[in-house]
Design an enzyme around this catalytic site. Structure first.
Site, PDB file in Angstrom:
ATOM      1  N   SER A 149       2.168  -7.305  -6.009  1.00  0.00           N
ATOM      2  CA  SER A 149       1.851  -6.234  -5.380  1.00  0.00           C
ATOM      3  C   SER A 149       2.846  -5.739  -4.169  1.00  0.00           C
ATOM      4  O   SER A 149       3.949  -5.608  -4.376  1.00  0.00           O
ATOM      5  CB  SER A 149       0.287  -6.228  -5.011  1.00  0.00           C
ATOM      6  OG  SER A 149       0.135  -5.050  -4.444  1.00  0.00           O
ATOM      7  N   ARG A 203       3.118   2.868   2.982  1.00  0.00           N
ATOM      8  CA  ARG A 203       2.299   2.493   1.831  1.00  0.00           C
ATOM      9  C   ARG A 203       1.066   2.084   2.468  1.00  0.00           C
ATOM     10  O   ARG A 203      -0.155   2.751   1.931  1.00  0.00           O
ATOM     11  CB  ARG A 203       3.106   1.272   1.170  1.00  0.00           C
ATOM     12  CG  ARG A 203       2.189   0.937   0.129  1.00  0.00           C
ATOM     13  CD  ARG A 203       3.120  -0.341  -0.711  1.00  0.00           C
ATOM     14  NE  ARG A 203       2.692  -0.898  -1.946  1.00  0.00           N
ATOM     15  CZ  ARG A 203       1.769  -1.889  -2.069  1.00  0.00           C
ATOM     16  NH1 ARG A 203       1.154  -2.508  -0.924  1.00  0.00           N
ATOM     17  NH2 ARG A 203       1.365  -2.259  -3.334  1.00  0.00           N
ATOM     18  N   GLN A 230       3.658   1.486  -9.351  1.00  0.00           N
ATOM     19  CA  GLN A 230       2.988   0.391  -9.008  1.00  0.00           C
ATOM     20  C   GLN A 230       1.712   0.776  -8.142  1.00  0.00           C
ATOM     21  O   GLN A 230       0.643   0.161  -8.620  1.00  0.00           O
ATOM     22  CB  GLN A 230       3.751  -0.629  -8.257  1.00  0.00           C
ATOM     23  CG  GLN A 230       2.853  -2.154  -8.173  1.00  0.00           C
ATOM     24  CD  GLN A 230       3.384  -2.563  -6.687  1.00  0.00           C
ATOM     25  OE1 GLN A 230       2.784  -2.105  -5.695  1.00  0.00           O
ATOM     26  NE2 GLN A 230       4.099  -3.770  -6.687  1.00  0.00           N
TER      27      GLN A 230
END
Length: 301
Positions: free
Chosen positions: A88, A113, A245
């Site tokens: 991740s 993010r 992702q």
């Protein structure tokens, strides 16, 4: 024998993380101070002396784990990975380690993010749950059976351990279905929201713009990215996989299997904790694992 370097994700943080790097290596101290300037707050102080609650803030957690991992790697004596991968968030660390992206640019992206994910978590009540002792196919079937709510497989951690992600109501229903299907244990996780699910789409848009505006290089060695579970070296493809992702599954089991198929015999985990070493051992008992998580290059067995 190929040597893979792997990097952990969110959840590995602890008070005091990175302090030995800062105290023992002038390069590390310089990088931490640079990070404080980039982020606009002294994340090093929170990492070294902050409480568990302080470290749980998403805007802190993700940059903190990234910094511990990347500074640990950059302070090693001439590390030579044949391949890299990260779980991740750890994928950003892996991309600094193989030269695909500069330290400063990666830290900015990690911060963007983290904040975008936090905002997305606040839009819909959502969560994640770990499912133990059930085949992946049965977990996938249970998720697919819930058609009026968001529930998806999120983290394929190792055989018999799959994390699901979705709305609070969807996950509650899925947990009951999975218990009835024979799972040894199903447990909701203490997370801020539904990571690696369609509910992260708002964050994905914000991150996409930032990634597309950032320069990526052709890496020195392949990165095995979460969403495709195969070697990637093309900068455009690396960018697209990083964007995907956020809403796609972390195929860690498949990444490790692909690295082993491509010749990896030793895996070194760089960053806080030993979670990935444990998962790799469950994926393939023949793999040699070790870890570097202090500022003195101590090898953790």
């Amino acid at each position: 024998m190929k040597h893979a370097y792997v990097f952990p994700g969110q959840g590995a943080q602890f008070t005091g993380m990175g302090k030995s790097f800062y105290d023992n290596d002038p390069r590390a101290k310089e990088l931490f101070e640079k990070a404080n300037d980039i982020l606009g707050f002294r994340i090093s102080d929170i990492m070294f002396t902050g409480s568990e609650e302080d470290l749980k803030q998403t805007k802190v957690t993700q940059p903190a784990v990234f910094l511990h991992s990347v500074i640990g790697f950059l302070c090693l004596n001439n590390p030579r990975p044949d391949m890299t991968a990260g779980h991740s968030l750890g994928e950003f660390s892996a991309l600094v380690a193989n030269g695909a992206i500069a330290f400063e640019d990666a830290l900015r992206l990690v911060s963007i993010r983290a904040n975008a994910m936090q905002k997305a978590c606040e839009l819909v009540p959502s969560t994640m749950a770990v499912v133990l002792g059930l085949d992946d196919a049965k977990v996938e079937e249970a998720c697919a059976a819930i058609t009026d709510d968001v529930v998806v497989p999120a983290n394929y951690n190792c055989p018999g351990q799959l994390v699901i992600s979705g709305t609070k109501t969807g996950i509650a229903r899925a947990m009951e279905i999975l218990k009835a299907a024979g799972a040894k244990r199903v447990m909701e996780l203490a997370v801020g929201g539904a990571f690696h699910s369609p509910l992260m789409a708002p964050a994905q848009e914000e991150l996409k713009a930032a990634i597309e505006a950032t320069a990526f290089n052709t890496p020195h060695c392949p990165v095995y990215q979460n969403v495709v579970a195969k070697a990637v070296t093309d900068p455009a493809e690396i960018k697209q996989n990083l964007i995907t992702q956020l809403t796609g599954a972390v195929r860690w089991t498949q990444c490790v299997q692909a690295m082993i198929a491509d010749g990896a015999a030793r895996f070194t985990e760089v960053g806080p904790g030993k979670v990935l070493q444990g998962l790799i051992a469950k994926i393939d008992k023949t793999a040699v694992t070790d870890g570097i998580s202090t500022g003195t290059e101590e090898v953790v067995k």
